[in-house]
Enzyme design. Structure first.
Site, PDB file in Angstrom:
ATOM      1  N   HIS A  14      -8.221   6.193   0.691  1.00 54.81           N
ATOM      2  CA  HIS A  14      -6.817   5.750   0.839  1.00 54.81           C
ATOM      3  C   HIS A  14      -6.686   5.024   2.170  1.00 54.81           C
ATOM      4  O   HIS A  14      -6.694   5.647   3.231  1.00 54.81           O
ATOM      5  CB  HIS A  14      -5.880   6.964   0.818  1.00 54.81           C
ATOM      6  CG  HIS A  14      -4.431   6.634   0.926  1.00 54.81           C
ATOM      7  ND1 HIS A  14      -3.482   7.238   0.130  1.00 54.81           N
ATOM      8  CD2 HIS A  14      -3.739   5.797   1.744  1.00 54.81           C
ATOM      9  CE1 HIS A  14      -2.282   6.774   0.440  1.00 54.81           C
ATOM     10  NE2 HIS A  14      -2.410   5.903   1.429  1.00 54.81           N
ATOM     11  N   HIS A  16      -4.731   1.412   4.257  1.00 49.98           N
ATOM     12  CA  HIS A  16      -3.877   0.215   4.254  1.00 49.98           C
ATOM     13  C   HIS A  16      -4.529  -0.835   5.138  1.00 49.98           C
ATOM     14  O   HIS A  16      -4.645  -0.634   6.354  1.00 49.98           O
ATOM     15  CB  HIS A  16      -2.490   0.566   4.806  1.00 49.98           C
ATOM     16  CG  HIS A  16      -1.794   1.611   3.986  1.00 49.98           C
ATOM     17  ND1 HIS A  16      -0.974   1.304   2.939  1.00 49.98           N
ATOM     18  CD2 HIS A  16      -1.858   2.975   4.039  1.00 49.98           C
ATOM     19  CE1 HIS A  16      -0.527   2.428   2.386  1.00 49.98           C
ATOM     20  NE2 HIS A  16      -1.061   3.458   3.034  1.00 49.98           N
ATOM     21  N   LEU A  17      -4.957  -1.940   4.526  1.00 45.87           N
ATOM     22  CA  LEU A  17      -5.584  -3.016   5.310  1.00 45.87           C
ATOM     23  C   LEU A  17      -4.589  -4.120   5.645  1.00 45.87           C
ATOM     24  O   LEU A  17      -4.896  -4.995   6.448  1.00 45.87           O
ATOM     25  CB  LEU A  17      -6.766  -3.618   4.545  1.00 45.87           C
ATOM     26  CG  LEU A  17      -7.943  -2.684   4.250  1.00 45.87           C
ATOM     27  CD1 LEU A  17      -9.067  -3.460   3.571  1.00 45.87           C
ATOM     28  CD2 LEU A  17      -8.459  -2.009   5.516  1.00 45.87           C
ATOM     29  N   ARG A  18      -3.401  -4.080   5.010  1.00 45.48           N
ATOM     30  CA  ARG A  18      -2.428  -5.166   5.195  1.00 45.48           C
ATOM     31  C   ARG A  18      -3.057  -6.490   4.748  1.00 45.48           C
ATOM     32  O   ARG A  18      -4.002  -6.511   3.986  1.00 45.48           O
ATOM     33  CB  ARG A  18      -1.910  -5.246   6.647  1.00 45.48           C
ATOM     34  CG  ARG A  18      -1.541  -3.899   7.282  1.00 45.48           C
ATOM     35  CD  ARG A  18      -0.451  -3.169   6.548  1.00 45.48           C
ATOM     36  NE  ARG A  18       0.053  -2.021   7.309  1.00 45.48           N
ATOM     37  CZ  ARG A  18       0.627  -0.967   6.768  1.00 45.48           C
ATOM     38  NH1 ARG A  18       0.757  -0.852   5.472  1.00 45.48           N
ATOM     39  NH2 ARG A  18       1.084   0.012   7.517  1.00 45.48           N
ATOM     40  N   ASN A  41       0.595  -1.795  -1.185  1.00 40.73           N
ATOM     41  CA  ASN A  41       1.982  -1.971  -0.729  1.00 40.73           C
ATOM     42  C   ASN A  41       2.120  -3.143   0.238  1.00 40.73           C
ATOM     43  O   ASN A  41       2.555  -2.991   1.375  1.00 40.73           O
ATOM     44  CB  ASN A  41       2.552  -0.670  -0.135  1.00 40.73           C
ATOM     45  CG  ASN A  41       1.778  -0.164   1.058  1.00 40.73           C
ATOM     46  OD1 ASN A  41       0.587  -0.420   1.204  1.00 40.73           O
ATOM     47  ND2 ASN A  41       2.450   0.565   1.929  1.00 40.73           N
ATOM     48  N   LYS A  96      -1.020   2.928  -8.287  1.00 39.92           N
ATOM     49  CA  LYS A  96      -0.328   3.761  -7.304  1.00 39.92           C
ATOM     50  C   LYS A  96       1.160   3.848  -7.621  1.00 39.92           C
ATOM     51  O   LYS A  96       1.822   2.826  -7.825  1.00 39.92           O
ATOM     52  CB  LYS A  96      -0.534   3.138  -5.910  1.00 39.92           C
ATOM     53  CG  LYS A  96       0.171   3.842  -4.764  1.00 39.92           C
ATOM     54  CD  LYS A  96      -0.567   5.073  -4.307  1.00 39.92           C
ATOM     55  CE  LYS A  96       0.208   5.838  -3.239  1.00 39.92           C
ATOM     56  NZ  LYS A  96      -0.010   5.367  -1.877  1.00 39.92           N
ATOM     57  N   HIS A 135       2.159   8.801  -4.371  1.00 41.21           N
ATOM     58  CA  HIS A 135       2.839   9.160  -3.129  1.00 41.21           C
ATOM     59  C   HIS A 135       3.886  10.198  -3.541  1.00 41.21           C
ATOM     60  O   HIS A 135       4.922   9.838  -4.093  1.00 41.21           O
ATOM     61  CB  HIS A 135       3.492   7.939  -2.465  1.00 41.21           C
ATOM     62  CG  HIS A 135       4.071   8.289  -1.128  1.00 41.21           C
ATOM     63  ND1 HIS A 135       3.547   7.848   0.061  1.00 41.21           N
ATOM     64  CD2 HIS A 135       5.102   9.099  -0.800  1.00 41.21           C
ATOM     65  CE1 HIS A 135       4.241   8.357   1.057  1.00 41.21           C
ATOM     66  NE2 HIS A 135       5.193   9.130   0.562  1.00 41.21           N
ATOM     67  N   HIS A 173      -2.618  11.938   0.343  1.00 39.48           N
ATOM     68  CA  HIS A 173      -2.268  12.526   1.649  1.00 39.48           C
ATOM     69  C   HIS A 173      -1.493  13.837   1.500  1.00 39.48           C
ATOM     70  O   HIS A 173      -0.350  13.961   1.963  1.00 39.48           O
ATOM     71  CB  HIS A 173      -1.498  11.540   2.529  1.00 39.48           C
ATOM     72  CG  HIS A 173      -0.567  10.598   1.814  1.00 39.48           C
ATOM     73  ND1 HIS A 173       0.403  11.012   0.947  1.00 39.48           N
ATOM     74  CD2 HIS A 173      -0.483   9.250   1.834  1.00 39.48           C
ATOM     75  CE1 HIS A 173       1.054   9.963   0.482  1.00 39.48           C
ATOM     76  NE2 HIS A 173       0.527   8.879   0.994  1.00 39.48           N
ATOM     77  N   LEU A 217       4.259   9.187   6.813  1.00 38.44           N
ATOM     78  CA  LEU A 217       4.803   9.833   5.617  1.00 38.44           C
ATOM     79  C   LEU A 217       3.671  10.089   4.630  1.00 38.44           C
ATOM     80  O   LEU A 217       2.848   9.202   4.441  1.00 38.44           O
ATOM     81  CB  LEU A 217       5.885   8.958   4.997  1.00 38.44           C
ATOM     82  CG  LEU A 217       7.166   8.894   5.842  1.00 38.44           C
ATOM     83  CD1 LEU A 217       8.092   7.801   5.359  1.00 38.44           C
ATOM     84  CD2 LEU A 217       7.864  10.250   5.842  1.00 38.44           C
ATOM     85  N   ASP A 245      -5.460   7.306   4.953  1.00 33.18           N
ATOM     86  CA  ASP A 245      -4.093   6.776   5.034  1.00 33.18           C
ATOM     87  C   ASP A 245      -3.882   6.055   6.359  1.00 33.18           C
ATOM     88  O   ASP A 245      -2.770   6.024   6.895  1.00 33.18           O
ATOM     89  CB  ASP A 245      -3.032   7.870   4.828  1.00 33.18           C
ATOM     90  CG  ASP A 245      -1.648   7.269   4.588  1.00 33.18           C
ATOM     91  OD1 ASP A 245      -1.565   6.083   4.217  1.00 33.18           O
ATOM     92  OD2 ASP A 245      -0.660   7.995   4.778  1.00 33.18           O
ATOM     93  N   HIS A 249       0.628  -0.266  12.193  1.00 34.51           N
ATOM     94  CA  HIS A 249       1.867  -0.990  12.504  1.00 34.51           C
ATOM     95  C   HIS A 249       1.743  -1.402  13.965  1.00 34.51           C
ATOM     96  O   HIS A 249       1.211  -0.637  14.779  1.00 34.51           O
ATOM     97  CB  HIS A 249       3.094  -0.076  12.351  1.00 34.51           C
ATOM     98  CG  HIS A 249       3.390   0.313  10.938  1.00 34.51           C
ATOM     99  ND1 HIS A 249       4.131  -0.465  10.078  1.00 34.51           N
ATOM    100  CD2 HIS A 249       3.030   1.410  10.219  1.00 34.51           C
ATOM    101  CE1 HIS A 249       4.218   0.129   8.903  1.00 34.51           C
ATOM    102  NE2 HIS A 249       3.557   1.273   8.953  1.00 34.51           N
ATOM    103  N   ALA A 261       6.818   4.268   9.609  1.00 32.16           N
ATOM    104  CA  ALA A 261       5.885   5.384   9.397  1.00 32.16           C
ATOM    105  C   ALA A 261       4.470   4.860   9.215  1.00 32.16           C
ATOM    106  O   ALA A 261       4.259   3.882   8.505  1.00 32.16           O
ATOM    107  CB  ALA A 261       6.310   6.162   8.147  1.00 32.16           C
TER     108      ALA A 261
HETATM  109  C1  NCD Z   1       2.051   3.844   4.895  1.00 28.08           C
HETATM  110  C2  NCD Z   1       2.188   2.380   5.324  1.00 28.08           C
HETATM  111  O1  NCD Z   1       2.544   2.126   6.486  1.00 28.08           O
HETATM  112  O2  NCD Z   1       1.906   1.491   4.518  1.00 28.08           O
HETATM  113  N1  NCD Z   1       2.736   4.667   5.836  1.00 28.08           N
HETATM  114  C3  NCD Z   1       2.532   5.993   6.046  1.00 28.08           C
HETATM  115  O3  NCD Z   1       3.270   6.592   6.808  1.00 28.08           O
HETATM  116  N2  NCD Z   1       1.558   6.651   5.471  1.00 28.08           N
HETATM  117  C4  NCD Z   1       2.542   4.020   3.504  1.00 28.08           C
HETATM  118  C5  NCD Z   1       2.193   5.354   2.900  1.00 28.08           C
HETATM  119  O4  NCD Z   1       1.054   5.608   2.518  1.00 28.08           O
HETATM  120  O5  NCD Z   1       3.081   6.197   2.833  1.00 28.08           O
HETATM  121 ZN    ZN Z   2      -0.791   5.321   2.491  1.00 30.35          ZN
END
Ligand code: NCD
Ligand code: ZN
Length: 346
Positions: A14, A16-18, A41, A96, A135, A173, A217, A245, A249, A261
């Site tokens: 899990h 997030h690479l953006r 996302n 997802k 989620h 998560h 989150l 996860d 940011h 988050a």
């Molecule tokens: C994640 C995100 O920033 O894309 N944020 C997080 O707090 N984990 C999204 C997610 O997995 O909830």
């Molecule tokens: Zn996530």
């Protein structure tokens, strides 16, 4: 350097690479993992096979030896006709479910009041054996933030779980004892476990002043919740495996009022997981290898990675910031030092 162990190269189930200018950094931050499950996302979200394919190729352009396992973002624009193609695509791992409003970029997700409309998708996913990554949180203002996972499980997830018993469901998560009990109560059910939910409790959100870089989150919860997750990992329960996860940011956003988050851990997450076992006096490399490199692959029916991760008893200093496009991101455990360093050498 004092090499003390070698294990199968881990996977991150899990992350997030953006996209855009962040991608050249984030792909490299995750590159000690053989494969990673790439969350969909983005803005706009990844809702078609074509979008997922193009996103995967943008990732592979940066690092051709990385193994991105893509996901689709469930909402009404996902075409049901596309689902039957997914089992033949070894790079597209699952779908997802984001309850709308539950987290970063979840606005276009599923309204929980309309969840039953998506049962037609779950039926097809069960039929074609397409895993559902969840989620697991509600987003209503009235519900206590620390109860969001519990309420989602009790009110919605148990219904889905019992109606589609052969559907593979991953409670992403996992953050609570209720979540742990849910995963343990059903077949075809597993959970990803993050470094922040293993190392932080809600005290870490406030101790010494508000700590924006600990806000993610699902929110980190009580010591009792943390202990429930930790015990499953320490006993080697195969339903619980690594998924960071890691969710970068930029520092200025995290440190503003109304910061988003997400905890960023990718480049140091393997070492943070090892530190968890160290903290609990459980430096059992076979157990660590199962959690990092085997259980997730087993659950998803993937082969293990061919490469190996070498572990050195060598201090690892975690920088205060990492570059992120024109900005920077603050990692979990910034400014601290861990006792082990890992490298992919072969
Ligand atoms: C994640 C995100 O920033 O894309 N944020 C997080 O707090 N984990 C999204 C997610 O997995 O909830
Ligand atoms: Zn996530």
């Amino acid at each position: 350097m004092n090499k003390i162990a070698q294990i199968i190269q881990p996977d991150d189930f899990h992350v997030h690479l953006r996209d855009g200018e962040y991608l050249k950094h984030t792909v490299q931050y995750s590159s000690k993992y053989g494969r990673a499950v790439i969350m969909p996302n983005l803005k706009p979200p990844i809702t078609s096979i074509k979008q997922a394919w193009e996103y995967k190729n943008r990732i592979l352009e940066i690092n051709p030896s990385f193994g991105p396992l893509m996901t689709l973002y469930l909402n009404p624009s996902v075409k049901k006709e596309e689902l039957k193609e997914i089992p033949s695509l070894d790079w597209l791992l699952g779908i997802k479910l984001y309850p709308s409003g539950a987290t970063t970029h979840s606005e276009e997700g599923v309204k929980v009041s309309e969840l039953e409309k998506f049962y037609a998708y779950f039926e097809l996913m069960e039929k074609y054996q397409i895993p559902l990554m969840v989620h697991g949180e509600v987003s209503d203002y009235e519900i206590d933030f620390f109860e969001r996972e519990k309420i989602f499980i009790e009110k919605y997830l148990i219904n889905i779980r019992e109606k589609f018993p052969k559907l593979k469901i991953i409670l992403e998560h996992v953050s609570s004892k209720v979540g742990v009990d849910f995963v343990n109560s059903y077949d075809n059910t597993a959970a990803t476990v993050t470094p922040q939910h293993l190392h932080l409790t809600r005290n870490d959100l406030f101790f010494g002043g508000i700590q924006p870089h600990h806000f993610c989150l699902p929110i980190v919860k009580t010591a009792k919740d943390q202990e429930a997750i930790a015990q499953e990992v320490l006993k080697g329960n195969p339903k619980f495996f690594a998924g960071t996860d890691s969710a970068p940011h930029p520092k200025n956003k995290k440190e503003s009022c109304c910061g988003p988050a997400g905890v960023f851990s990718a480049p140091i997450s393997i070492e943070l997981y090892i530190y968890f076992f160290e903290k609990h006096n459980k430096m059992d490399w076979s157990l660590i290898e199962k959690f990092l490199s085997k259980y997730g692959a087993d659950f998803y029916g993937l082969e293990y990675n061919k490469r190996k991760l070498s572990i050195f008893q060598e201090p690892l200093y975690i920088p205060q910031e990492y570059p992120l496009g024109k900005e920077t991101v603050v990692p979990m455990w910034a400014g601290k030092t861990l006792n082990y360093t890992t490298l992919i050498l072969d």
